[in-house]
Design a protein around this motif. Sequence first.
Motif, PDB file in Angstrom:
ATOM      1  N   ASP A 192       1.073  -1.124  -0.063  1.00 20.31           N
ATOM      2  CA  ASP A 192       0.105  -0.029   0.113  1.00 20.31           C
ATOM      3  C   ASP A 192       0.783   1.304  -0.099  1.00 20.31           C
ATOM      4  N   ASP A 193       2.172   1.266   0.425  1.00 19.75           N
ATOM      5  CA  ASP A 193       2.947   2.243   0.546  1.00 19.75           C
ATOM      6  C   ASP A 193       3.343   2.637  -1.032  1.00 19.75           C
ATOM      7  N   ILE A 194       3.384   1.679  -1.737  1.00 24.41           N
ATOM      8  CA  ILE A 194       3.989   2.004  -3.256  1.00 24.41           C
ATOM      9  C   ILE A 194       2.563   2.189  -4.078  1.00 24.41           C
ATOM     10  N   GLY A 195       2.940   3.336  -4.698  1.00 23.35           N
ATOM     11  CA  GLY A 195       1.385   3.825  -5.521  1.00 23.35           C
ATOM     12  C   GLY A 195       1.667   3.271  -7.058  1.00 23.35           C
ATOM     13  N   GLY A 196       0.408   2.700  -7.550  1.00 23.62           N
ATOM     14  CA  GLY A 196       0.570   2.344  -8.777  1.00 23.62           C
ATOM     15  C   GLY A 196       1.041   0.948  -8.829  1.00 23.62           C
TER      16      GLY A 196
ATOM     17  N   PRO B  50      13.684   4.545 -15.132  1.00 19.58           N
ATOM     18  CA  PRO B  50      14.061   5.705 -14.922  1.00 19.58           C
ATOM     19  C   PRO B  50      14.346   5.938 -13.167  1.00 19.58           C
ATOM     20  N   PRO B  51      15.210   6.800 -12.821  1.00 16.69           N
ATOM     21  CA  PRO B  51      15.374   7.161 -11.494  1.00 16.69           C
ATOM     22  C   PRO B  51      14.260   7.369 -10.558  1.00 16.69           C
ATOM     23  N   GLY B  52      14.365   7.222  -9.411  1.00 16.97           N
ATOM     24  CA  GLY B  52      13.099   7.703  -8.472  1.00 16.97           C
ATOM     25  C   GLY B  52      11.622   7.016  -8.639  1.00 16.97           C
ATOM     26  N   THR B  53      11.613   5.838  -9.430  1.00 15.52           N
ATOM     27  CA  THR B  53      10.432   5.330  -9.748  1.00 15.52           C
ATOM     28  C   THR B  53      10.129   4.472  -8.488  1.00 15.52           C
ATOM     29  N   GLY B  54      10.918   4.102  -7.662  1.00 16.78           N
ATOM     30  CA  GLY B  54      10.520   3.350  -6.425  1.00 16.78           C
ATOM     31  C   GLY B  54      11.142   1.788  -6.545  1.00 16.78           C
ATOM     32  N   LYS B  55      12.242   1.681  -7.147  1.00 19.87           N
ATOM     33  CA  LYS B  55      13.102   0.498  -7.165  1.00 19.87           C
ATOM     34  C   LYS B  55      13.395   0.097  -5.929  1.00 19.87           C
ATOM     35  N   THR B  56      13.829   0.977  -5.124  1.00 14.36           N
ATOM     36  CA  THR B  56      14.601   0.562  -3.722  1.00 14.36           C
ATOM     37  C   THR B  56      13.291   0.363  -3.043  1.00 14.36           C
ATOM     38  N   MET B  57      12.330   1.222  -3.092  1.00 11.72           N
ATOM     39  CA  MET B  57      11.139   0.821  -2.170  1.00 11.72           C
ATOM     40  C   MET B  57      10.627  -0.461  -2.418  1.00 11.72           C
ATOM     41  N   ILE B  58      10.385  -0.997  -3.607  1.00  8.87           N
ATOM     42  CA  ILE B  58       9.881  -2.229  -4.172  1.00  8.87           C
ATOM     43  C   ILE B  58      10.964  -3.519  -3.566  1.00  8.87           C
TER      44      ILE B  58
ATOM     45  N   ILE C  43      21.258  -4.393  -4.600  1.00  7.30           N
ATOM     46  CA  ILE C  43      22.417  -3.510  -5.342  1.00  7.30           C
ATOM     47  C   ILE C  43      21.968  -2.528  -6.280  1.00  7.30           C
ATOM     48  N   ASP C  44      22.049  -1.340  -5.812  1.00  3.37           N
ATOM     49  CA  ASP C  44      21.500  -0.112  -6.364  1.00  3.37           C
ATOM     50  C   ASP C  44      22.550   0.290  -7.569  1.00  3.37           C
ATOM     51  N   GLU C  45      22.218   1.011  -8.343  1.00  3.94           N
ATOM     52  CA  GLU C  45      23.146   0.995  -9.515  1.00  3.94           C
ATOM     53  C   GLU C  45      24.224  -0.147 -10.030  1.00  3.94           C
TER      54      GLU C  45
ATOM     55  N   THR D 175      18.663  -0.677 -11.621  1.00  6.03           N
ATOM     56  CA  THR D 175      19.740   0.248 -12.633  1.00  6.03           C
ATOM     57  C   THR D 175      18.602   0.847 -13.731  1.00  6.03           C
ATOM     58  N   ASN D 176      19.429   1.941 -13.960  1.00 11.26           N
ATOM     59  CA  ASN D 176      18.811   2.918 -14.799  1.00 11.26           C
ATOM     60  C   ASN D 176      19.224   2.599 -16.072  1.00 11.26           C
ATOM     61  N   ARG D 177      20.397   1.890 -16.349  1.00 12.03           N
ATOM     62  CA  ARG D 177      20.947   1.587 -17.603  1.00 12.03           C
ATOM     63  C   ARG D 177      21.138  -0.139 -17.864  1.00 12.03           C
TER      64      ARG D 177
ATOM     65  N   SER E  52       8.350  11.798 -11.597  1.00 12.15           N
ATOM     66  CA  SER E  52       8.585  10.344 -11.137  1.00 12.15           C
ATOM     67  C   SER E  52       8.060  10.265  -9.564  1.00 12.15           C
ATOM     68  N   GLY E  53       8.012   8.941  -8.835  1.00  8.26           N
ATOM     69  CA  GLY E  53       7.364   8.997  -7.638  1.00  8.26           C
ATOM     70  C   GLY E  53       8.353   9.726  -6.647  1.00  8.26           C
ATOM     71  N   ALA E  54       9.625   9.962  -6.846  1.00  7.96           N
ATOM     72  CA  ALA E  54      10.527  10.425  -5.851  1.00  7.96           C
ATOM     73  C   ALA E  54      10.173  12.128  -6.314  1.00  7.96           C
ATOM     74  N   ASP E  55       9.871  12.518  -7.550  1.00  5.45           N
ATOM     75  CA  ASP E  55       9.543  13.844  -7.494  1.00  5.45           C
ATOM     76  C   ASP E  55       8.109  14.135  -6.994  1.00  5.45           C
ATOM     77  N   ILE E  56       6.951  13.318  -6.935  1.00  2.10           N
ATOM     78  CA  ILE E  56       5.748  13.689  -6.553  1.00  2.10           C
ATOM     79  C   ILE E  56       5.991  13.865  -4.825  1.00  2.10           C
ATOM     80  N   ARG E  57       6.774  12.852  -4.340  1.00  8.47           N
ATOM     81  CA  ARG E  57       6.988  13.026  -2.797  1.00  8.47           C
ATOM     82  C   ARG E  57       7.312  14.268  -2.592  1.00  8.47           C
ATOM     83  N   LYS E  58       8.409  14.723  -3.389  1.00  7.32           N
ATOM     84  CA  LYS E  58       9.034  16.244  -3.094  1.00  7.32           C
ATOM     85  C   LYS E  58       8.036  17.362  -3.192  1.00  7.32           C
TER      86      LYS E  58
HETATM   87  P1  ATP Z   1      16.950   5.535  -8.139  1.00  9.42           P
HETATM   88  O1  ATP Z   1      16.846   5.101  -9.321  1.00  9.42           O
HETATM   89  O2  ATP Z   1      17.136   6.966  -7.882  1.00  9.42           O
HETATM   90  O3  ATP Z   1      17.783   4.724  -7.062  1.00  9.42           O
HETATM   91  P2  ATP Z   1      14.387   4.286  -7.116  1.00  9.42           P
HETATM   92  O4  ATP Z   1      13.898   4.009  -8.334  1.00  9.42           O
HETATM   93  O5  ATP Z   1      15.065   3.397  -6.459  1.00  9.42           O
HETATM   94  O6  ATP Z   1      15.512   5.604  -7.413  1.00  9.42           O
HETATM   95  P3  ATP Z   1      13.292   5.112  -4.515  1.00  9.42           P
HETATM   96  O7  ATP Z   1      14.479   5.294  -4.109  1.00  9.42           O
HETATM   97  O8  ATP Z   1      12.548   3.925  -4.371  1.00  9.42           O
HETATM   98  O9  ATP Z   1      13.461   5.159  -6.172  1.00  9.42           O
HETATM   99  O10 ATP Z   1      12.146   6.168  -4.441  1.00  9.42           O
HETATM  100  C1  ATP Z   1      12.564   7.480  -3.804  1.00  9.42           C
HETATM  101  C2  ATP Z   1      11.424   7.850  -3.130  1.00  9.42           C
HETATM  102  O11 ATP Z   1      10.368   8.264  -4.078  1.00  9.42           O
HETATM  103  C3  ATP Z   1      10.592   6.873  -2.222  1.00  9.42           C
HETATM  104  O12 ATP Z   1      11.294   6.657  -0.855  1.00  9.42           O
HETATM  105  C4  ATP Z   1       9.117   7.029  -2.034  1.00  9.42           C
HETATM  106  O13 ATP Z   1       9.101   7.956  -0.992  1.00  9.42           O
HETATM  107  C5  ATP Z   1       8.930   7.753  -3.200  1.00  9.42           C
HETATM  108  N1  ATP Z   1       8.475   7.039  -4.437  1.00  9.42           N
HETATM  109  C6  ATP Z   1       8.868   6.489  -5.609  1.00  9.42           C
HETATM  110  N2  ATP Z   1       8.278   5.735  -6.068  1.00  9.42           N
HETATM  111  C7  ATP Z   1       7.165   5.671  -5.572  1.00  9.42           C
HETATM  112  C8  ATP Z   1       5.770   5.043  -5.698  1.00  9.42           C
HETATM  113  N3  ATP Z   1       5.610   4.154  -6.629  1.00  9.42           N
HETATM  114  N4  ATP Z   1       4.802   5.075  -4.697  1.00  9.42           N
HETATM  115  C9  ATP Z   1       5.229   5.725  -3.758  1.00  9.42           C
HETATM  116  N5  ATP Z   1       6.145   6.586  -3.545  1.00  9.42           N
HETATM  117  C10 ATP Z   1       7.438   6.471  -4.343  1.00  9.42           C
END
Ligand code: ATP
Length: 263
Positions: A17-21, A58-66, A115-117, A161-163, A220-226
């Motif tokens: 539920d913390d992950i949108g979409g 792309p960066p900030g799309t929630g990969k770490t969160m997943i 493993i990020d990046e 990875t982004n690449r 991105s998700g990270a942008d929306i959070r910002k």
């Molecule tokens: P990077 O490639 O830059 O490491 P990433 O894809 O791993 O980025 P995250 O680090 O998971 O992205 O996302 C950064 C933050 O953005 C998260 O901690 C979360 O707060 C928010 N975020 C990103 N995607 C989502 C999502 N789908 N739902 C809710 N929050 C999100």
Amino acid sequence: DQIYDGCLMTKPEVTWDDIGGLEPMKISMKEMIIDPLKRPDIFRGLRAAPKGVLLYGPPGTGKTMIARCIASQCDSSFLNVSASKLTSKWVGDGEKAVQALFAVARAMQPSIIFIDEVDSMLSKRTEKENESSKKMKSEFLVQMDGAASQEADNVLVIGATNRPDDLDEAVRRRFQKRFMIPLPDNQGRLQILKAVLAHEKIALEEADFCTVANSLEGYSGADIRKVCAEASMTPVREWSGFLDTVELSEIRAIELHDLMEAA
Ligand code: ATP
């Protein structure tokens, strides 16, 4: 939380539920990754869990969160490795770092090595590449194969990875399951907004969420959070000078215009 060199170990608490979409992906991840990790007795042989999962996009799309969510759902240890930190801290000794990483993961299993990046550590082999980096890569492959051959081992490697095209081909093959994590579409942005604002004091109608989601195309998700974090500051700023005495309940809810101004 425990910190090893270039590696952070935790037991995360993240729910779907913390992950949108990303709804369809959540369902396939549950079946392909989480259930097998939780029930290795059922998911063996043909049904065996993958030993490597690649999340790309792309960066900030929630990969770490997943990745954290998967660890949380399986109640696994989570070893968060930043590839660039690992390679810079263990210059010349990457091979040992990789051995140590897998040794810790096995000792703490069930565990997830994130493993990020991952491309920066396990990129395509090049002519100019130094010996130490070559050794590290082959050690990584050995360890991943080791993890794959020992049925009792409950260690999953998740790379982000982004690449993805920069990844070494042999490495890419080890990541048996690959998920593209795209920038969210309108519906995804709406769900991310709701997820990010779920525990905040808000005064927003369904239509307001739609208005904001519409205006955040390309975010991105990270942008929306910002944006949400910025918007959440406006009601607080109205009390500037009185923050020592204001009651929390007196601070107004976040409204549509706060979000639109922050976007
Ligand atoms: P990077 O490639 O830059 O490491 P990433 O894809 O791993 O980025 P995250 O680090 O998971 O992205 O996302 C950064 C933050 O953005 C998260 O901690 C979360 O707060 C928010 N975020 C990103 N995607 C989502 C999502 N789908 N739902 C809710 N929050 C999100």
